[in-house]
Design an enzyme around this catalytic site. Structure first.
Site: not given
Ligand code: CDP
Length: 807
Positions: A237, A384-385, A760
């Site tokens: 990761q 997942r957090c 998360e």
């Molecule tokens: O770090 P990780 O990718 O696990 O988590 P994240 O930043 O929460 O993003 C997860 C997915 O959700 C990504 O494809 C982000 O682009 C999308 N996302 C989104 O569309 N809008 C947000 N405000 C937050 C996340």
């Protein structure tokens, strides 16, 4: 404007930028079996390695005999701690400042610990070889119950540090103690408790569990002796961090190490740490001169790679009679297993657990966390957090319900009375965080309206009356949960990993035809970064998302990033992407001004290009600017159109949400039915609503699994009794409830596009919603708190203990 000229709406839609439900571009290969995972990699002459593992949870290793194993056809080598000592790799540093055995050195400390690494021409031969390695063990007494780890006569687990009175995080109180971490004002909090009209106290456990990505942890290591270069393909990761760690521990120059994370089938924190398999495969490749593959099986993954949770939280709240909280006191006993291999930023031995004041305006709080060793697998990952945030959210959300029960105030009403108010943001919590933005009352009220909360409570009262009359054997629970997350580690002022500040990065290179490539320091493990990162760029620079290729995971090409975990991608890498795009746009503006023969300040941005203020027909599209960047830039300007941004966020982001779970439990069988689950999330600006919904569905499914049965359980002898999918609850579509999703939008004031993380959140908010539903149901029979997981058998037992079967 002729009929063919696209409207502004059509031009905006053509970009598929932020806010668009753009279909996931990566799914074209995933749904056709064309993904490229580590185990798909087949190199000429590649060997396979596999582990001999300990059947004991605690034992002295008297001898290891490899003679018969080496006679198995195809077996080439058996690597032990003695072999690794010759290259100084028998132990490795952990992310938490401890050291961990790579292979058993003198003793084993948990069941399934790696003892020897058998290298063979194929996986089957390696497995045959494993069965022929003879290890002589002398069993030792085990420590499984964390509450007994610091007993006076508890066996010494870590003989290597038995005499050390301090560790990476300060003084040690006992030979099985790792650290004590204290935050908050003790005196003020004690005073609040002395003055309190009402107090509650409960030991709230969050049991040990484990992420279960579809793909287990694995790698292929290939050492090129001539060039002195090591290439590692792995399920990482955080590939750049792995490269630095390998360079530091193997003493190889960093430019000679190439780390590649190809497609990854889920991470959930499981693939952040460094595992013995990586070290052994690398050493085996160096020794044999051939590429070596190591692929975990499911039982190995569940029992030996990083676990999650195992937090035992004695929680006290002080409050007034009318339900205003005045103080919070939490003591956590944190079971870290055999080695402290917690994946937290360096200065945070209990992660961000000090978000435990939650969404409530606690004037004062005090927190103590004691980390201890036990005979369990090491780890402590953010499944997942964000780092230990789900434990904190569970702790405060259960405690608020317990307080509501004591005060006979409705749990939703109690929360509304104590929420941090919108005008209090940025809000400074009693345990040291600055919450960036929030509007909790609006979210809670929307949730209550949507689910017709008052009606639910009426129905519950009727059902309870029916139960008393003997007309039903079902009890109904309404589980309310309101969480605040802290994601986006993080500002370099307080977050680093092994001394590397936790920034993130993006490099964008635009090509002459108006297409481009964005390389990012994050690494998707299935969250759809290839889709959403292009959407940010599309909106920022007016180039259709389809024309932007996103690449992550190759340390030779991607700028240095700290990787993806704890929902940090959008808050940190997402910000770097927007900032890099803005640099592109700034240069594009200079080029457009030169071509349109006006001053830069006379230009304004218009969806997909620049136009001259007051003369809208005089404009230049971003596509044309890309072409111009390669043939007619202003005199003195470098040609080309590319930019890099390394983004160090000024603060974390604080997404939040209001969840509710409606559940019926049959007291005679313990069988539960999740009748309704509603989840409202606020992650600030939404990049792709469809992907957000997918993230929420996935996170809720994991929350459901954890709350309702998923557990890594040990018997008294230290044997894992839930080490395969036969016993470890893995819900399928059949068991998984229907999810209703909703949202509010409260942008982050410091993030360039106002976005907060979301991946998360559903796990953080979901677990307390399920557990509160179960506990709310049983509160009617007189219980205060029933520990998770709430599987059928435990529900049945709770009903029995509470007298539900009395005549
Ligand atoms: O770090 P990780 O990718 O696990 O988590 P994240 O930043 O929460 O993003 C997860 C997915 O959700 C990504 O494809 C982000 O682009 C999308 N996302 C989104 O569309 N809008 C947000 N405000 C937050 C996340």
């Amino acid at each position: 404007m002729n009929d063919m000229t696209p409207t502004r709406e059509q031009r905006t839609a053509a970009l598929e930028g932020m806010g668009c439900k753009r279909k996931r571009v990566e799914d074209a290969r995933f749904t056709q079996g064309k993904g490229n995972y580590v185990d798909d990699l087949k190199l000429p002459g590649m060997l396979h390695g596999d582990f001999v593992r300990s059947p004991h949870a605690h034992a002295r290793v008297k001898s290891i005999n490899s003679e018969e194993a080496l006679k198995v056809p195809g077996v080439l080598a058996v690597i032990t701690a003695e072999t690794l000592k010759t290259v100084n790799l028998a132990w490795m540093p952990t992310l938490a400042g401890d050291v961990q055995m790579v292979l058993a050195d003198g003793k084993v400390l948990f069941q399934n610990q790696e003892v020897a690494f058998v290298v063979a021409t194929d996986r089957y031969a390696a497995d045959d070889g494993i069965n022929k390695v003879v290890v002589e063990y002398e069993p030792l007494p085990v420590v499984i119950d964390p509450f007994k780890a610091m007993d006076k006569d508890a066996p010494v687990l870590r003989e290597d540090i038995a005499g050390k009175t301090s560790g990476a995080h300060g003084p040690r109180k006992h030979h099985n103690h790792i650290f004590e971490w204290t935050v908050g004002d003790k005196d003020l909090t004690d005073a609040a408790f002395r003055k309190a009209e009402v107090t509650i106290k409960e030991m709230i456990s969050y049991h040990r569990t484990h992420p279960s990505p579809l793909e287990t942890c694995q790698c292929v290591c290939s050492f090129d002796k001539i060039r002195g270069e090591l290439t590692i393909w792995g399920t990482f990761q955080a590939p750049h961090v792995i490269r630095t760690v390998v360079s530091l521990i193997a003493k190889l120059p960093e430019q000679k190490i190439h780390v590649i994370s190809p497609d990854i089938g889920g991470g959930f924190g499981n693939k952040v740490g460094a595992y013995p398999g990586y070290i052994c495969a690398a050493v085996a490749s160096i020794v044999t001169g051939k590429p070596v593959k190591w692929v975990e099986d499911r039982i190995e993954n569940l029992t030996a790679t990083s676990f999650a949770r195992d937090y035992h939280m004695t929680t006290e709240i002080a409050a007034t009679k009318d339900g205003k909280v005045t103080g919070l006191r939490v003591h956590v006993l944190a079971d870290h297993g055999a080695f402290d291999a917690c994946a937290d930023p360096s200065k945070w031995p209990a992660g961000f657990f000090n978000i435990v004041t939650g969404s409530y305006d606690f004037p004062t709080a005090h927190l103590v966390v004691d980390g201890i060793y036990s005979n369990k697998a090491p780890g402590g990952v953010a499944y997942r957090c964000s780092f230990r945030v789900t434990e904190a959210a569970y702790c405060i959300e259960r405690a608020m319900d317990i307080l509501a029960q004591k005060l006979k105030i409705d749990p939703a009403e109690l929360r509304l009375r104590n929420f941090i108010k919108r005008e209090q943001f940025p809000y400074h919590s009693a345990l040291g965080w600055e919450y960036d933005s929030g509007d909790y009352h609006t979210a809670m009220k929307k949730m209550m309206e949507k689910v017709e909360y008052a009606e639910l409570r009426k129905e519950q009262a009727e059902k309870r009356a029916a139960f008393k009359r003997g007309d039903t054997r079902e009890i109904m629970g309404v589980g309310v949960s309101f969480f605040t997350e802290i994601v986006g580690a993080g500002p370099s002022k307080n977050c680093d990993i092994l001394g590397i500040a936790m920034f993130d990065s993006c490099e964008i290179r635009m090509h002459p035809t108006g297409a481009g490539i964005a390389r990012v320091g994050s690494k998707s493990t299935g969250q759809g970064h290839e889709t959403t990162w292009a959407q940010i760029i599309a909106t920022e620079i007016g180039i259709p998302a389809d024309n932007i290729m996103v690449e992550e995971g190759n340390t030779d090409t991607a700028p240095y990033g700290l990787g993806t975990y704890g929902s940090r991608s959008t808050p940190v890498a997402g910000a770097a992407i927007a900032m890099a795009a803005r640099k592109i746009k700034a240069k594009a503006q200079m080029i457009a001004a030169y071509k349109l023969e006006v001053h830069e300040d006379d230009l304004e941005w218009d969806i997909d290009g620049f136009r001259v203020k007051g003369l809208p027909e005089k404009s230049m599209s971003m596509k044309d600017i890309c072409w111009a960047a390669y043939n007619s830039v202003p005199p003195g300007m470098e040609p080309g159109l590319e930019a890099v941004s390394y983004y160090d966020p000024p603060n974390m982001t604080y997404p939040f949400g209001a969840y509710i779970c409606v559940m019926d439990i049959d007291v005679d069988t313990g069988v539960y039915k999740v009748r309704r689950f509603y989840a409202l999330d606020d992650c600030g600006t939404r990049i792709n609503p469809m992907i957000i919904e997918g993230q929420v569905h996935g996170g809720l499914t994991e929350a459901f699994a954890i709350a309702m049965g998923q557990e890594i359980r040990y018997d008294e002898g230290g044997n894992v009794v839930t080490g395969s999918f036969m016993d470890f609850f893995m819900p399928t579509a059949v068991e998984t409830p229907h999810w209703e999703t909703d949202f509010t939008v409260t942008p982050s004031p410091h993030h360039p596009i106002g976005a907060k993380g979301v991946g998360e959140s559903p796990n953080v908010g979901g677990v307390p919603a399920f557990s509160n539903a179960v506990n709310d149901a049983f509160s009617f029979l007189g219980s205060t708190h029933i520990q998770m997981p709430h599987d059928y058998w435990r529900n049945w037992k709770a009903a029995k203990n509470l007298g539900a079967f009395a005549a």
